[in-house]
Design a protein around this motif. Structure first.
Motif, short mmCIF file in Angstrom:
data_model
loop_
_atom_site.label_atom_id
_atom_site.label_comp_id
_atom_site.label_asym_id
_atom_site.label_seq_id
_atom_site.Cartn_x
_atom_site.Cartn_y
_atom_site.Cartn_z
N PHE A 54 3.26 6.99 5.01
CA PHE A 54 1.78 7.37 4.71
C PHE A 54 1.06 5.91 4.86
O PHE A 54 1.42 5.03 4.11
CB PHE A 54 1.54 8.08 3.68
N ILE A 55 0.11 5.95 5.64
CA ILE A 55 -1.08 4.71 5.37
C ILE A 55 -2.23 5.10 5.02
O ILE A 55 -2.81 6.35 5.52
CB ILE A 55 -1.17 4.13 6.77
N SER A 56 -2.75 4.60 4.17
CA SER A 56 -4.01 4.94 3.37
C SER A 56 -4.94 3.66 3.01
O SER A 56 -4.45 2.45 3.07
CB SER A 56 -3.88 5.71 2.35
N SER A 57 -6.20 3.77 2.86
CA SER A 57 -7.07 2.83 2.44
C SER A 57 -7.81 3.43 1.31
O SER A 57 -8.19 4.70 1.23
CB SER A 57 -8.01 2.36 3.64
N SER A 58 -8.14 2.82 0.10
CA SER A 58 -8.77 3.33 -0.96
C SER A 58 -9.29 2.20 -1.92
O SER A 58 -9.15 1.23 -2.18
CB SER A 58 -7.62 3.97 -1.71
N GLY A 59 -10.53 2.79 -2.68
CA GLY A 59 -11.08 2.02 -3.58
C GLY A 59 -10.17 2.33 -5.03
O GLY A 59 -10.74 1.71 -6.23
N GLU A 72 6.67 11.90 -4.62
CA GLU A 72 7.05 13.16 -4.76
C GLU A 72 7.80 13.57 -3.20
O GLU A 72 8.73 14.41 -3.50
CB GLU A 72 5.84 13.96 -4.79
N LEU A 73 7.35 13.37 -2.35
CA LEU A 73 8.12 13.68 -1.00
C LEU A 73 8.81 12.86 -0.23
O LEU A 73 9.45 13.12 0.73
CB LEU A 73 6.85 13.75 -0.05
N ASN A 74 9.33 11.48 -1.16
CA ASN A 74 10.33 10.66 -0.78
C ASN A 74 9.83 10.17 0.76
O ASN A 74 10.46 9.84 1.54
CB ASN A 74 11.48 11.18 -0.70
N ILE A 75 8.63 9.98 0.79
CA ILE A 75 7.96 9.25 2.01
C ILE A 75 7.29 7.77 1.62
O ILE A 75 6.58 7.88 0.79
CB ILE A 75 6.78 10.13 2.60
N PRO A 76 7.63 6.90 2.25
CA PRO A 76 7.06 5.41 1.89
C PRO A 76 5.50 5.49 2.10
O PRO A 76 5.03 6.02 3.03
CB PRO A 76 8.03 4.33 2.96
N VAL A 77 5.17 4.44 1.32
CA VAL A 77 3.39 4.49 1.33
C VAL A 77 3.00 2.94 1.58
O VAL A 77 3.69 2.18 0.81
CB VAL A 77 2.78 5.39 0.13
N THR A 78 2.11 3.04 2.46
CA THR A 78 1.34 1.57 2.58
C THR A 78 -0.01 1.90 2.27
O THR A 78 -0.67 2.53 2.91
CB THR A 78 1.65 0.79 3.72
N ILE A 79 -0.73 0.88 1.40
CA ILE A 79 -2.25 1.26 0.99
C ILE A 79 -2.93 0.10 0.89
O ILE A 79 -2.35 -1.00 0.21
CB ILE A 79 -2.25 2.00 -0.26
N VAL A 80 -4.00 0.09 1.60
CA VAL A 80 -4.75 -1.21 1.56
C VAL A 80 -5.96 -1.06 0.97
O VAL A 80 -6.74 -0.10 1.15
CB VAL A 80 -5.46 -1.69 3.15
N VAL A 81 -6.26 -1.75 -0.21
CA VAL A 81 -7.51 -1.74 -0.87
C VAL A 81 -8.26 -3.04 -0.99
O VAL A 81 -7.77 -4.15 -0.66
CB VAL A 81 -7.08 -1.69 -2.40
N PRO A 82 -9.71 -2.89 -1.15
CA PRO A 82 -10.51 -4.14 -1.07
C PRO A 82 -10.44 -4.59 -2.35
O PRO A 82 -9.67 -4.32 -3.44
CB PRO A 82 -11.75 -3.38 -1.07
N LYS A 83 -10.93 -6.02 -2.54
CA LYS A 83 -10.89 -6.86 -3.68
C LYS A 83 -11.45 -6.15 -4.90
O LYS A 83 -11.51 -6.68 -5.86
CB LYS A 83 -11.52 -8.03 -3.48
N ILE A 101 -1.66 -3.67 -0.36
CA ILE A 101 -2.24 -4.85 0.26
C ILE A 101 -3.74 -4.94 -0.21
O ILE A 101 -4.35 -3.95 0.26
CB ILE A 101 -2.09 -4.75 1.76
N VAL A 102 -4.13 -6.03 -0.88
CA VAL A 102 -5.36 -6.29 -1.27
C VAL A 102 -6.26 -7.15 0.14
O VAL A 102 -5.82 -8.34 0.19
CB VAL A 102 -5.57 -7.01 -2.56
N HIS A 103 -7.33 -6.49 0.49
CA HIS A 103 -7.91 -7.09 1.87
C HIS A 103 -9.45 -6.62 1.98
O HIS A 103 -9.58 -5.64 1.85
CB HIS A 103 -6.95 -6.76 3.07
N GLY A 104 -10.27 -7.80 2.08
CA GLY A 104 -11.83 -7.33 2.49
C GLY A 104 -12.46 -7.11 0.99
O GLY A 104 -11.77 -7.07 -0.11
N ASN A 105 -13.70 -7.30 1.20
CA ASN A 105 -14.69 -7.15 0.13
C ASN A 105 -15.32 -5.67 -0.01
O ASN A 105 -16.07 -5.33 -0.96
CB ASN A 105 -15.90 -8.19 0.31
N ASP A 112 -10.37 -1.02 8.05
CA ASP A 112 -9.98 -1.70 9.23
C ASP A 112 -8.64 -1.97 9.37
O ASP A 112 -7.84 -1.90 10.53
CB ASP A 112 -11.03 -2.59 9.66
N LEU A 113 -8.02 -2.71 8.22
CA LEU A 113 -6.87 -3.31 8.29
C LEU A 113 -5.66 -2.30 8.24
O LEU A 113 -4.55 -2.12 8.93
CB LEU A 113 -6.56 -4.19 7.28
N ALA A 114 -6.09 -1.36 7.49
CA ALA A 114 -5.04 -0.07 7.36
C ALA A 114 -4.95 0.43 8.56
O ALA A 114 -3.74 0.96 9.06
CB ALA A 114 -5.69 1.06 6.32
#
Length: 306
Positions: A54-59, A72-83, A101-105, A112-114
């Protein structure tokens, strides 16, 4: 993978507003916010379709739920969050074994990075713009009606618009044509800006303490709803949202973030007038990453009136 949350009558807010105020306590979800309904459903559906990551972005809240579902589903996750994302939110994501990953304001820059990490097997989980999300939220109305409560109006906060989209869908499914009061803080009011000119617009910038509402533009579905249904857009100040958070903590022993306080402030400050027998449904959207220490810090920096 979401809970049927309590719906309680607030005696304090009911007396203050001279009607029946019903609180749908989405803060009681396992991850602390309504996002567990929306994100939970989306992750479950995509996992059934073969997602390997799963790839996501979030505040904050959406990312926490993606991380939880990945675990819960045993699936790796990458999340990009702003500063602007709180340290607490990042901590909660990492505790669920997500790569953060922390990226952007802003959320837009993080998003965009996610998107660059998306592949046929690495599926993108949008924090607010996906019918799966709305499908997960719509049952809130089913649950309320099953308890014998027929709302005459709904009050909720708007960030990206998934909550508005899901609640609208749930009302339609139950043949309820009632007003929805869509609340934003002044610094994040992308829906209100669009409603005012009947045009789908994007804010140049978002400001203030309600960082989980900080989408520069709501999803197009939320805008369409605002143009075709009885949606009343209201804005509140950061100070009003904060004050409501503290009052709600005193009255209901529940800590919520400013994004949720924005909705509650319309009732504490009596910004809306309802007939005496009205049943008003309030979505207490919650907020997983807020702490009392953070609220006090916001209050100290925001206003001298606390």
């Amino acid at each position: 993978m979401s809970a049927n949350t309590p719906c309680i009558r607030s005696s304090v807010l009911s007396e203050l507003n001279h009607c029946n105020i019903w609180l749908k306590m989405e803060s009681c979800q396992s991850t602390g916010s309504f996002k567990q309904r929306s994100i939970g459903n989306a992750c479950l559906q995509y996992s059934k379709q073969g997602a390997k990551r799963f790839i996501s972005s979030s505040g904050g809240n959406a990312g926490i739920s993606v991380a939880y579902m990945g675990n819960e589903l045993n699936i790796p996750v990458t999340i990009v969050v702003p500063k602007t994302t709180s340290a607490k939110a990042i901590q909660l994501m990492r505790e669920e074994n997500a790569e953060v990953i922390v990226h952007g304001n802003s959320w837009g820059e993080a998003n965009d990075l996610a998107l660059t990490y998306v592949s046929p097997e690495a599926v993108y989980i949008h924090p607010f713009d996906d019918p799966y999300l709305w499908n997960g939220i719509a049952p809130i109305i089913d649950e309320v009606i099953a308890e014998g409560i027929k709302p005459d109006a709904v009050i909720l906060s708007v960030g990206g618009g998934s909550l508005l989209s899901g609640i609208s869908q749930g009302l339609k499914a139950n043949s309820l044509t009632i007003p929805i009061y869509a609340i934003e803080t002044e610094g994040t009011a992308s829906l209100n800006a669009s409603i005012k000119i009947s045009k789908y617009v994007k804010l140049e910038d978002v400001t203030g303490i309600a960082t989980t509402l900080a989408a520069k533009q709501v999803c197009e579905n939320a805008f369409k709803i605002s143009q075709n249904e009885n949606i009343v857009g209201l804005t509140v100040t950061d100070e009003e949202a904060l004050r409501a958070c503290f009052r709600f903590l005193d009255d209901h022993r529940t800590l919520v973030e400013p994004a949720c306080g924005a909705t509650l402030s319309t009732l504490y400050d009596k910004k809306i007038s309802f007939p005496s027998l009205t049943n008003v449904l309030v979505i207490v959207c919650g907020g997983a990453s807020i702490t009392l220490k953070q609220l006090l810090k916001y209050a100290e920096g925001n206003t001298p009136h606390f």
